[in-house]
Design a protein around this motif. Structure first.
Motif, mmCIF file in Angstrom:
data_model
loop_
_atom_site.group_PDB
_atom_site.id
_atom_site.type_symbol
_atom_site.label_atom_id
_atom_site.label_comp_id
_atom_site.label_asym_id
_atom_site.label_seq_id
_atom_site.Cartn_x
_atom_site.Cartn_y
_atom_site.Cartn_z
ATOM 1 N N GLY A 27 -15.587 14.943 18.579
ATOM 2 C CA GLY A 27 -14.170 14.971 18.915
ATOM 3 C C GLY A 27 -13.862 15.965 20.021
ATOM 4 O O GLY A 27 -13.154 15.650 20.981
ATOM 5 N N LEU A 31 -12.589 15.429 23.842
ATOM 6 C CA LEU A 31 -11.381 16.075 24.368
ATOM 7 C C LEU A 31 -11.645 16.675 25.745
ATOM 8 O O LEU A 31 -10.772 16.701 26.608
ATOM 9 C CB LEU A 31 -10.931 17.172 23.396
ATOM 10 N N VAL A 37 -5.041 11.126 28.644
ATOM 11 C CA VAL A 37 -4.529 11.484 27.318
ATOM 12 C C VAL A 37 -4.847 10.409 26.290
ATOM 13 O O VAL A 37 -5.198 10.719 25.150
ATOM 14 C CB VAL A 37 -3.007 11.712 27.403
ATOM 15 N N ARG A 40 -8.382 10.567 25.202
ATOM 16 C CA ARG A 40 -8.603 11.809 24.456
ATOM 17 C C ARG A 40 -8.050 11.712 23.039
ATOM 18 O O ARG A 40 -8.624 12.262 22.101
ATOM 19 C CB ARG A 40 -7.938 12.969 25.184
ATOM 20 N N LEU A 41 -6.919 10.995 22.892
ATOM 21 C CA LEU A 41 -6.369 10.772 21.551
ATOM 22 C C LEU A 41 -7.384 10.044 20.678
ATOM 23 O O LEU A 41 -7.541 10.361 19.502
ATOM 24 C CB LEU A 41 -5.107 9.916 21.647
ATOM 25 N N ALA A 44 -9.900 12.668 19.598
ATOM 26 C CA ALA A 44 -9.403 13.726 18.716
ATOM 27 C C ALA A 44 -9.037 13.194 17.333
ATOM 28 O O ALA A 44 -9.027 13.955 16.367
ATOM 29 C CB ALA A 44 -8.195 14.395 19.358
ATOM 30 N N LEU A 88 1.796 10.624 19.392
ATOM 31 C CA LEU A 88 1.445 11.273 20.659
ATOM 32 C C LEU A 88 1.231 10.241 21.754
ATOM 33 O O LEU A 88 1.637 10.449 22.903
ATOM 34 C CB LEU A 88 0.187 12.123 20.480
#
Lengths: 130, 91
Positions: A27, A31, A37, A40-41, A44, A88
């Motif tokens: 994870g 990142l 983004v 990356r979500l 994560a 997010l």
């Protein structure tokens, strides 16, 4: 018999700790390395659903630390992780964070917006629930 | 077996602390507000991992309670901040 059970539980805890640590590594690596983004979500989300939940499983197997609390914690992690990722991603899309190397954007076509557009339009009908 | 487990637990503690540092560095030089918020969420999950590992190491039930509170509060906080970023209002 009792010592055999203890050994099996210890091996389960060992494997769960190692697997959880590896998921945390994946994870955090995602990142750092992934381009935007939204990707990356994706990375994560693994940390909360697999990394932390496997560590809680290890805690239950090894010391039987509060079985009820651990179950509540695992359910909370599994429900909260995807919900937070969704919120997010929605916030990122609506504040106009651009996508890197996007192949398609179904939501933009549906709402008549160009791919990876700028800030959120003022049109109130374009509001999505978070 | 107990020795191996203790070594693995301490190694996992150090490991997660290092990952926490990397995630904090990511928060410090994020590209957008959502990027930083994602980093903060990851930091809170890693703190939860650290608390569970401390509970394993010390054998105390108390740290699991703290981990539960951290999970619940970070969930609500991140949801509220994501909604604030998207809508410029929380409710």
């Amino acid at each position: 018999m009792d010592s055999t059970l203890k050994l099996v539980l210890q091996v389960i805890a060992l494997l769960a700790i190692v697997a959880g640590s590896l998921f945390s590594l994946i994870g955090v690596l995602g990142l750092i390395r992934l381009p935007d983004v939204y990707t990356r979500l994706h990375a994560a989300g693994k940390v909360s659903v697999f990394g932390a939940a496997l560590l809680v499983v290890a805690a239950v197997a090894l010391e039987s630390l509060g079985l009820g609390k651990a179950l509540v914690l695992i359910v909370l992690l599994i429900i909260a992780g995807p919900a937070v990722s969704h919120a997010l991603a929605s916030a990122a899309y609506r504040t106009g964070v651009p996508m890197q190397r996007a192949a398609r954007d179904d939501l933009a076509e549906q709402r008549g917006r160009p791919l990876s557009s700028g800030p959120r339009s003022a049109d109130p009908s374009s509001d999505l629930p978070v | 077996m107990d020795d191996i487990l203790n070594i693995v637990i301490v190694a996992a503690l150090i490991w997660h602390a290092a990952l926490l540092g990397v995630a904090l560095w990511r928060v410090a030089r994020g590209e957008s507000a959502v990027d930083r918020l994602l980093g903060v969420e990851l930091v809170s999950v890693l703190i939860l991992c650290l608390l569970v590992l401390i509970a394993l190491f010390t054998g105390q039930d108390l740290y699991m309670d703290v981990a539960l509170i951290v999970a619940a509060l970070s969930f609500i906080g991140t949801l509220a901040l994501a909604r604030y970023l998207a809508d410029q209002r929380m409710f």
